[in-house]
Each structure stands twice: as C-alpha cells, then as structure tokens.
Design a protein around this motif. Sequence first.
Motif, PDB file in Angstrom:
ATOM      1  N   ARG A 398       0.847  -1.173   0.000  1.00  0.00           N
ATOM      2  CA  ARG A 398       0.000   0.000   0.000  1.00  0.00           C
ATOM      3  C   ARG A 398       0.895   1.239   0.000  1.00  0.00           C
ATOM      4  O   ARG A 398       1.861   1.315   0.750  1.00  0.00           O
ATOM      5  N   MET A 399       0.571   2.200  -0.854  1.00  0.00           N
ATOM      6  CA  MET A 399       1.398   3.389  -1.026  1.00  0.00           C
ATOM      7  C   MET A 399       0.826   4.554  -0.229  1.00  0.00           C
ATOM      8  O   MET A 399      -0.382   4.749  -0.155  1.00  0.00           O
ATOM      9  N   MET A 422      -2.015   6.837 -13.507  1.00  0.00           N
ATOM     10  CA  MET A 422      -1.674   5.532 -12.954  1.00  0.00           C
ATOM     11  C   MET A 422      -1.055   5.666 -11.561  1.00  0.00           C
ATOM     12  O   MET A 422      -1.326   4.842 -10.671  1.00  0.00           O
ATOM     13  N   ALA A 423      -0.235   6.687 -11.373  1.00  0.00           N
ATOM     14  CA  ALA A 423       0.375   6.881 -10.057  1.00  0.00           C
ATOM     15  C   ALA A 423      -0.679   7.201  -9.010  1.00  0.00           C
ATOM     16  O   ALA A 423      -0.717   6.591  -7.930  1.00  0.00           O
ATOM     17  N   GLN A 424      -1.570   8.137  -9.311  1.00  0.00           N
ATOM     18  CA  GLN A 424      -2.578   8.545  -8.332  1.00  0.00           C
ATOM     19  C   GLN A 424      -3.600   7.442  -8.061  1.00  0.00           C
ATOM     20  O   GLN A 424      -4.163   7.357  -6.967  1.00  0.00           O
ATOM     21  N   ARG A 425      -3.824   6.586  -9.049  1.00  0.00           N
ATOM     22  CA  ARG A 425      -4.741   5.452  -8.834  1.00  0.00           C
ATOM     23  C   ARG A 425      -4.229   4.487  -7.766  1.00  0.00           C
ATOM     24  O   ARG A 425      -5.006   3.687  -7.231  1.00  0.00           O
ATOM     25  N   LEU A 426      -2.941   4.539  -7.472  1.00  0.00           N
ATOM     26  CA  LEU A 426      -2.400   3.667  -6.426  1.00  0.00           C
ATOM     27  C   LEU A 426      -3.069   3.922  -5.083  1.00  0.00           C
ATOM     28  O   LEU A 426      -3.105   3.037  -4.220  1.00  0.00           O
ATOM     29  N   LEU A 427      -3.624   5.111  -4.897  1.00  0.00           N
ATOM     30  CA  LEU A 427      -4.285   5.426  -3.623  1.00  0.00           C
ATOM     31  C   LEU A 427      -5.620   4.717  -3.469  1.00  0.00           C
ATOM     32  O   LEU A 427      -6.157   4.648  -2.365  1.00  0.00           O
ATOM     33  N   THR A 428      -6.182   4.187  -4.566  1.00  0.00           N
ATOM     34  CA  THR A 428      -7.454   3.471  -4.442  1.00  0.00           C
ATOM     35  C   THR A 428      -7.322   2.280  -3.504  1.00  0.00           C
ATOM     36  O   THR A 428      -8.278   1.888  -2.832  1.00  0.00           O
TER      37      THR A 428
END
Length: 517
Positions: A398-399, A422-428
């Motif tokens: 988890r980022m 794609m980077a910001q979607r890591l927060l999902t």
Amino acid sequence: MAAGLLLAVATLLAGCTVGPSQRPPVAVRGEHMPVPPASAPPTAAAPVPLPVPQPGFPTIEFRDCTGTLATAVPAPADRVLRVGCALLTVEADPAQPGLGRTRIGLLRVGLADAPADRPPLLVVGDSATRPSATGAAILAGQVPVELLQRYTLVGIDRRGAGIDDLDCGPAVARSAFVNIDPGGDGTLTSLNALLEQARQVVQDCYLVHAGALSGYRTASTAWDIEQARAALGVTQMSAIGVGDGATALSIWARTHPAAAGRLVLDGPPNAALDEPDAAEARAAAAESAFDAFAAACAAEPTCPLGADPRAAVSAFVGRLRAQPITATDGRRLTAGMTVTALLTGLSEPAGWPDLAAALGQAQNGVPDALISRLVPLVTRGGEFDIALATDCNDVQRRMTPAEVGDLTRRWRTAYPLFGATMAQRLLTCGPWPTASPAPVPDPGTQLPPVLVIGTAHDPRGPLENSRRVASETPGALFLSWQGGGTGAYPRTPCVVAAVDTVLVAGTLPVDGTLRPP
C-alpha cells in the motif's frame, strides 16, 4: 474434418515468422486481415499430443436463455447458436469458509444442433474488460465454426460480475477516481482528498460485504474454475483465459495439473509484480497501446484526430484541465474522464474508430459520445467496483500519499498521457486490507503443455509480462502478436490458426513464433 483443419492451420501458420515483422500501422487492430501468403513453414519438433477433450456431463441445470442474448449478441449467418444459463454456488471467500456462500453465473453457448455432451471449453475473462460470462457468447460469434464443432463454450462470471454484482462504491468516490487530474503535480492536499474517497469505498463496501470482500481476487476465480470443472462433469477441462483471467487459469492449472486439458493463456500479466512496479508496467503498456491507436488512426485519410493524434489528444487534455466541456444534458467532460475513456477504450481495437470519432467530436465541442463511453464503468452493474476489488486484493503493498506524490511527478514525465493517472490510482488501494497470498504449487511434469500469448500493445500490461509467465510455466510455449488490445484471440488469422492448432487439432505451434497482424 481433422485433416482439413490441419491443412488450413498449416497454410495460415506458414505466413507467421520467428523474427521481426513489418506491418502497416492500421494492422494492429487485427480485423479484416488477409490470409498470409504460403511459404515454407518453420521447422518444428515432433508434435506433442495434448489431452483429448472429454464429453461433459453437467451436474447443474442449464436453462435455455437463447432469446435473452440473441439481440445483444447476434450470431453471424454461418451458425445458429443455443445458449444456456446456470448458477454455481461457491464459497464467498475460499480462504475463509465460515463466511458463507455466494453464486456465480455460467453461460453455455454452442451450435444449436450440438450434442448435449459436447466437450466444454471454459472461457475466463479479464476483470477490467469482460468479467461477465457473456464474453463466451461474444466469442462464439467470432471463432471459426470448427471450434464450435469441437466444443461448447462455457463462460464463467468473475466474482463481482453478473449475478454476483459488486455494487458498493459510492458514486462520489467513483467519480473522483474517474476524474483524476492527468496533469496533477502530486500535492499532498489533493492526494489526501483522493485517499479519503478510497476510504469511503472500503467503508461502504465492508458494510455490505463484511469480511467476504476479500473473496474478490484472482485466486478465488482459480478456485471457482475447479468448482466449474466438477459441475461440468469432466475430469480434464480445456479452457482459454484472457488478461487476469489467464492468471486465474494458470493458478488453477498449477494447483490441479491432472485436471488440465488444452489450455490457452491470452495476455496474462506478471502476477509476481507488486506495487508500484505493476502500475508502472501498466502506464508503459498504455502509452504503447495509445501509440498503436494513434498510428492506426493516422493511417486513415479521414482520421478525426489529424496527422498527429498524440499531439492532438495531449493538447485537448490540456485544454480540458483548464476548461471542461458541457454536454447537451448538462454532464461535463473533464481531462480525467478523457484519459479514463482512453484507458478503457484501448483494450478493444475493434472500437478504436468509434473512440477516435468520439474524441474528434469532443474536440469540436460535442462531448456526449465520449462521456457515454464511461457509463458502463461507473453505473450499477458496471466494471469499476470489480476491477478495484480484484486489483486491490491481488497486490500486497500500500502506497502513502507522499510516495504517490513522488511517483506522480516522475511518471508524468516518463509516461506523458497516463503516468500521473496511474500513479494517483495507487491510492485506491491505500485503505484496502491486505492478505498473504497462498503459494502456488509447482506442477512439475503433470501439467500438459500450455500456449501463452502476448500482445505487443496491450494496455493492461507489456508483452514481456506474458513472456515471463511463459518462461515460468513448465512446458509452456510462447506466441507474440504484434497487434493491440487485451486478448489476441480471435483478432487475426495467424493467432486463430495457432490457438486452433492447440484447442481443435490438439498439437502445439512452434515456440517463440511472432505473429504479424
């Protein structure tokens, strides 16, 4: 029939090579391609016999539902199809049997005059493209009739699709992730707000599904495949999986090698990748897929995006960041929605002309068609929740917002159209609980040879990911297609020939063969 099929397959494969291919830009879509010219076929080892498809004696009842799908999935003139629907009861989470049971859909589709015991061919779709069993009905209208004379296709719902509809994410949160700013600078304020929306998704979904939400993962689909095999009444089952559906099929085959029949893994991602490496691989793959889309469009004299589609789309996204466009019904098209529409549309090359047309109309101030392309993603019964749950349950790391901010700034340069998104979607997945993945056993020599296909411009993952899967699967053969989209079969004659060599003729093509479109 077998002799004729082998002759046809040999003719098609003769036009395929083991080296680099030169291709017209439009060919990456794959449709309307001519049969390759005959030439000397590559030298191959003696054919390896594959398991003989077994008659199916289902223990579950398939009710006739031909009329329900006849309009939605029309069959071509050379075949009359019969469709049956059934429900399969499975554990809500196979890793936690105490959480109760749920149901998933099975769809059986074959020639109307096929015998009741025709061998089944299981079709396992990708969680972000065709997670529903209806993908089998679509495939039945596209494959050669010879395949349907050998098998009856059986589509299996991915958890969260079809009857097991996963619909728990709040509309506001879905909208936040669809509208991620593709030019965002990764400030902690904006990323913390995005993380808060992700928390809302997890909170609302756990209120509905409690601990069973952990069951929506690729490994659970592998368990479902084994339940489907037993319900279809075969001891060895043939199957084709696409995207992470191919990953589920691979896990099942490694866990139950004696039950594996003739298998095709079409575009499997590298399941060993964790975040952020998996997201970066998807960003790179999406950029490659867009280049293929742009080249295909620019090759047409009437391309709505002009001679340089990448420059046109990039400029349009930049304008939308400053000023969204309002449709006739009041909906607004944002830069984030445009990038999301691209990411979903690039998976299906047959729809690229319509995607280009919608982008062209939006550039001219009419965004209705482009906005409408997102409706299946965000509405009830859509693909957002199942893709989110599967992605988050499949990865471990988890980022934090600070880490995502750093990646956003770096990937915005490295992957200009899709990197920041794609980077910001890591927060999902930030608030999503994690679970240790179960080890996948080594099948040794029990697993029959498997055909693995990689596509050069697959937005869901680079071709090298599929090549890695082939190298790590005992006895696997690898085929690469220089086309675009998620899933190469049955988009082009060379791929059709190779797959039918495995599924129908029961022999293997040459390992390492490259298929031009």
